[in-house]
Design a protein around this motif. Structure first.
Motif: not given
Length: 109
Positions: A74-89
């Motif tokens: 999830c963290e890697a995907t968040k970085k790769e998408t520039g924060g568009y994917f953010d699994p946070g609450a």
């Protein structure tokens, strides 16, 4: 053989067709698949207090290796998408507000 059950708050239908096996074998296979869906729901639902996701959202660390791997992905995907994917609450809360408000209304931020 086809069966629908309510899992994860929605109907899940499994259809085993085109398989020439005894009825009991198909029933056993169907039970295994539904059991897997229920396992995933219990383990990762943000809406169940005992799930891994709820443990993490409460501020406690997860000792589950599978969950740690998921969080790393999830963290890697968040970085790769520039924060568009953010699994946070907070992201989940914004989405829930949007769903309640409807797509034409602005959710709170």
């Amino acid at each position: 053989m086809k069966q629908t059950r309510l899992i994860m708050g929605m109907p899940v239908t499994i259809d085993i067709s085109g398989i020439d096996r005894p009825h009991q074998t198909q029933t056993d296979e169907l039970e295994k698949v539904f059991a897997y869906f229920e396992y995933i729901d219990e383990k990762y639902s943000p809406f169940k207090a005992t799930s891994e996701v709820s443990v993490i959202n409460s501020g406690r660390a997860s000792e589950n290796l599978e969950m740690q791997e998921i969080l790393q992905l999830c963290e890697a995907t968040k970085k790769e998408t520039g924060g568009y994917f953010d699994p946070g609450a907070k992201t989940s809360l914004i989405l829930q507000d949007w769903l309640r408000a409807g797509p034409l209304k602005t959710p709170r931020t």
